[in-house]
Design a protein around this motif. Sequence first.
Motif, PDB file in Angstrom:
ATOM      1  N   GLN A   5       0.779  -1.180  -0.086  1.00  0.00           N
ATOM      2  CA  GLN A   5      -0.277   0.284  -0.044  1.00  0.00           C
ATOM      3  C   GLN A   5       0.898   1.172  -0.004  1.00  0.00           C
ATOM      4  O   GLN A   5       0.456   2.300  -0.664  1.00  0.00           O
ATOM      5  N   ILE A   6       1.913   1.239   0.749  1.00  0.00           N
ATOM      6  CA  ILE A   6       2.788   2.150   0.770  1.00  0.00           C
ATOM      7  C   ILE A   6       3.507   2.686  -0.587  1.00  0.00           C
ATOM      8  O   ILE A   6       3.519   3.597  -1.223  1.00  0.00           O
ATOM      9  N   SER A   7       3.875   1.604  -1.192  1.00  0.00           N
ATOM     10  CA  SER A   7       4.431   1.642  -2.552  1.00  0.00           C
ATOM     11  C   SER A   7       3.383   2.365  -3.595  1.00  0.00           C
ATOM     12  O   SER A   7       3.472   3.007  -4.364  1.00  0.00           O
ATOM     13  N   ALA A   8       2.016   1.712  -3.421  1.00  0.00           N
ATOM     14  CA  ALA A   8       0.948   2.112  -4.482  1.00  0.00           C
ATOM     15  C   ALA A   8       0.816   3.692  -3.966  1.00  0.00           C
ATOM     16  O   ALA A   8       0.748   4.374  -4.991  1.00  0.00           O
ATOM     17  N   GLN A   9       0.852   4.019  -2.669  1.00  0.00           N
ATOM     18  CA  GLN A   9       0.722   5.700  -2.479  1.00  0.00           C
ATOM     19  C   GLN A   9       1.864   6.432  -3.057  1.00  0.00           C
ATOM     20  O   GLN A   9       1.452   7.420  -3.609  1.00  0.00           O
ATOM     21  N   ASN A  10       3.096   5.714  -2.878  1.00  0.00           N
ATOM     22  CA  ASN A  10       4.026   6.609  -3.570  1.00  0.00           C
ATOM     23  C   ASN A  10       3.963   6.638  -5.047  1.00  0.00           C
ATOM     24  O   ASN A  10       4.488   7.816  -5.615  1.00  0.00           O
ATOM     25  N   THR A  11       3.814   5.669  -5.747  1.00  0.00           N
ATOM     26  CA  THR A  11       3.318   5.659  -7.038  1.00  0.00           C
ATOM     27  C   THR A  11       2.295   6.854  -7.535  1.00  0.00           C
ATOM     28  O   THR A  11       2.705   7.713  -8.363  1.00  0.00           O
ATOM     29  N   LYS A  12       1.305   6.784  -6.756  1.00  0.00           N
ATOM     30  CA  LYS A  12       0.385   7.959  -7.106  1.00  0.00           C
ATOM     31  C   LYS A  12       0.669   9.182  -6.910  1.00  0.00           C
ATOM     32  O   LYS A  12       0.591  10.331  -7.590  1.00  0.00           O
ATOM     33  N   ARG A  13       1.492   9.363  -5.737  1.00  0.00           N
ATOM     34  CA  ARG A  13       2.154  10.723  -5.262  1.00  0.00           C
ATOM     35  C   ARG A  13       3.103  11.142  -6.468  1.00  0.00           C
ATOM     36  O   ARG A  13       3.126  12.224  -6.812  1.00  0.00           O
ATOM     37  N   LYS A  14       3.798  10.147  -6.677  1.00  0.00           N
ATOM     38  CA  LYS A  14       4.664  10.449  -7.990  1.00  0.00           C
ATOM     39  C   LYS A  14       4.332  10.981  -9.213  1.00  0.00           C
ATOM     40  O   LYS A  14       4.820  12.132  -9.641  1.00  0.00           O
ATOM     41  N   LEU A  15       3.102  10.280  -9.497  1.00  0.00           N
ATOM     42  CA  LEU A  15       2.412  10.450 -10.648  1.00  0.00           C
ATOM     43  C   LEU A  15       1.797  11.884 -10.756  1.00  0.00           C
ATOM     44  O   LEU A  15       1.969  13.028 -11.535  1.00  0.00           O
ATOM     45  N   LYS A  38       6.180   8.192 -18.153  1.00  0.00           N
ATOM     46  CA  LYS A  38       7.724   8.062 -18.483  1.00  0.00           C
ATOM     47  C   LYS A  38       8.655   8.761 -17.540  1.00  0.00           C
ATOM     48  O   LYS A  38       9.698   8.335 -16.948  1.00  0.00           O
ATOM     49  N   LYS A  39       8.189   9.759 -17.328  1.00  0.00           N
ATOM     50  CA  LYS A  39       8.906  10.864 -16.428  1.00  0.00           C
ATOM     51  C   LYS A  39       8.771  10.383 -14.983  1.00  0.00           C
ATOM     52  O   LYS A  39       9.704  10.429 -14.055  1.00  0.00           O
ATOM     53  N   ALA A  40       7.811   9.764 -14.562  1.00  0.00           N
ATOM     54  CA  ALA A  40       7.414   9.208 -13.242  1.00  0.00           C
ATOM     55  C   ALA A  40       8.160   7.999 -13.194  1.00  0.00           C
ATOM     56  O   ALA A  40       8.200   7.303 -11.860  1.00  0.00           O
ATOM     57  N   GLY A  41       8.648   7.272 -14.142  1.00  0.00           N
ATOM     58  CA  GLY A  41       9.283   5.913 -14.301  1.00  0.00           C
ATOM     59  C   GLY A  41       8.314   4.697 -13.899  1.00  0.00           C
ATOM     60  O   GLY A  41       8.650   3.741 -13.500  1.00  0.00           O
ATOM     61  N   VAL A  42       6.880   5.061 -14.505  1.00  0.00           N
ATOM     62  CA  VAL A  42       6.095   3.842 -14.601  1.00  0.00           C
ATOM     63  C   VAL A  42       5.425   3.506 -16.060  1.00  0.00           C
ATOM     64  O   VAL A  42       5.753   4.319 -16.748  1.00  0.00           O
ATOM     65  N   ALA A  43       4.772   2.402 -16.197  1.00  0.00           N
ATOM     66  CA  ALA A  43       4.127   2.272 -17.356  1.00  0.00           C
ATOM     67  C   ALA A  43       2.695   3.003 -17.534  1.00  0.00           C
ATOM     68  O   ALA A  43       2.181   3.195 -16.593  1.00  0.00           O
ATOM     69  N   LYS A  44       2.516   3.229 -18.903  1.00  0.00           N
ATOM     70  CA  LYS A  44       1.343   3.789 -19.173  1.00  0.00           C
ATOM     71  C   LYS A  44       0.295   3.393 -18.428  1.00  0.00           C
ATOM     72  O   LYS A  44      -0.574   4.180 -17.878  1.00  0.00           O
ATOM     73  N   GLY A  45       0.077   2.087 -18.372  1.00  0.00           N
ATOM     74  CA  GLY A  45      -1.331   1.206 -17.689  1.00  0.00           C
ATOM     75  C   GLY A  45      -1.289   1.793 -16.286  1.00  0.00           C
ATOM     76  O   GLY A  45      -2.449   2.176 -15.669  1.00  0.00           O
ATOM     77  N   THR A  46      -0.164   2.059 -15.648  1.00  0.00           N
ATOM     78  CA  THR A  46      -0.304   2.436 -14.179  1.00  0.00           C
ATOM     79  C   THR A  46      -1.071   3.664 -13.942  1.00  0.00           C
ATOM     80  O   THR A  46      -1.854   3.616 -12.915  1.00  0.00           O
ATOM     81  N   PHE A  47      -1.012   4.656 -14.946  1.00  0.00           N
ATOM     82  CA  PHE A  47      -1.765   5.914 -14.832  1.00  0.00           C
ATOM     83  C   PHE A  47      -3.195   5.411 -14.606  1.00  0.00           C
ATOM     84  O   PHE A  47      -3.768   6.060 -13.734  1.00  0.00           O
ATOM     85  N   TYR A  48      -3.600   4.479 -15.129  1.00  0.00           N
ATOM     86  CA  TYR A  48      -5.084   4.289 -15.375  1.00  0.00           C
ATOM     87  C   TYR A  48      -5.357   3.439 -14.093  1.00  0.00           C
ATOM     88  O   TYR A  48      -6.567   3.035 -13.950  1.00  0.00           O
ATOM     89  N   THR A  49      -4.610   2.822 -13.309  1.00  0.00           N
ATOM     90  CA  THR A  49      -5.067   2.309 -11.849  1.00  0.00           C
ATOM     91  C   THR A  49      -5.513   3.256 -10.835  1.00  0.00           C
ATOM     92  O   THR A  49      -6.309   3.017 -10.133  1.00  0.00           O
TER      93      THR A  49
END
Lengths: 201, 201
Positions: A5-15, A38-49
């Motif tokens: 959950q922490i990692s997910a939160q970080n991903t969202k924050r980073k986005l 790309k700049k956030a270092g994740v795949a496109k699909g992640t945005f849509y989660t």
Amino acid sequence: MNKRQISAQNTKRKLVSTALELLKEKGFDAVNVEDITKKAGVAKGTFYTYFKRKEDIVLDISRVPFSEIAEELEKMHGLDIIEKLTHYFHRFMECVEYGGIHICRQWTRDVLDPNSVPENKDGKKWAYDYNMLKKILELAIQNGELAKETPVELMTHIIISELYGMMTCWCMSDGEFEPLEWTEKFCKVQLKAIFEPYLIK
Amino acid sequence: MNKRQISAQNTKRKLVSTALELLKEKGFDAVNVEDITKKAGVAKGTFYTYFKRKEDIVLDISRVPFSEIAEELEKMHGLDIIEKLTHYFHRFMECVEYGGIHICRQWTRDVLDPNSVPENKDGKKWAYDYNMLKKILELAIQNGELAKETPVELMTHIIISELYGMMTCWCMSDGEFEPLEWTEKFCKVQLKAIFEPYLIK
DNA sequence: TAGGTCATTGACTTTGGGTCAGTGATGTGC
DNA sequence: GCACATCACTGACCCAAAGTCAATGACCTA
């Protein structure tokens, strides 16, 4: 919260923070979802989660500063309603300047978008403004500052329309005037006029 | 105008009126360019001989009613500035009601769109409002109704922000209130307050 | 340790805005 | 009235970019 959950939160924050950066500089249309991911270092699909539509991230950007204003106002005591609203207007316009013209533009366009999803539970699209302002007015009636006959909902609408009008006007003029200067002038003259009929002295 | 030009004008008019009909009913996003051209009885490509982008047709829809308001105001004599502006506000909100919520939404979104093309020569995106309102104020100064020190540009901005704020608010609330009712209340209270410091009696 | 959950991936699909070479009716010059 | 130019109009085609989803594997739970 566990590791996942922490990692997910970080991903969202980073986005969100990456989007803030890119959109502020280039504007909404000039940045596509892949630029952000790309700049956030994740795949496109992640945005849509995290976001249903590209547009939704803009509303998310504004969430933090707005909840800060709400907190501030809760803590404030000893101010009359005009002072409170003046403070609110100032802080609102500070957010406007902070986000910059590109983000404000898109934010206003999002709020007007019939396909955008209402963010709060009661299905209204007013961001935080409506309920927050309504509360301020209701409190003022309880305190005996405002007459009981004050048409709370109409007045809330009017105040919001003033805020959004200023912002829209600022975006359209490409930042031709100083939002804070204008706000000051505005609060001194119009805000008082609006409440004049209902103020108890 | 020769035969060719007349036929071209008719095609454009047909496109605008068809678009008005479809957009008013279904909203901007729910109607695509082909829907409009098919119903108008022309090919898709024809749309792009008259409009650079899909969005441009919405700005065109508003052109007729707005120029009507401008004409009306030119002809009006014997009204003071507050009366003139009150009339302007009323007519503006009539247009808002006439176009309906879908078109107003898109219109406001278009004006805020950084990619939309300014329609008048001086590069401003204010539709007709800015110059028209500025003229009214300047005339009032000439007539001795308003003080010479009146900050014309600031006041014009403020008035526009009031108009656009009302409209934006109306769209966001999904037409929750009556634009004309609100306008009336507004003109009686705020409009006077705004001009109070500069009125010569 | 096994089996389930879920954030993440990126190739793929879809959509609809926008393009452009071609056509023929209309206008213009001789 | 003929030849050539113009231009509104056509619709098959292009393509960018939003949005999808089956596959993956790290992490969680029992």
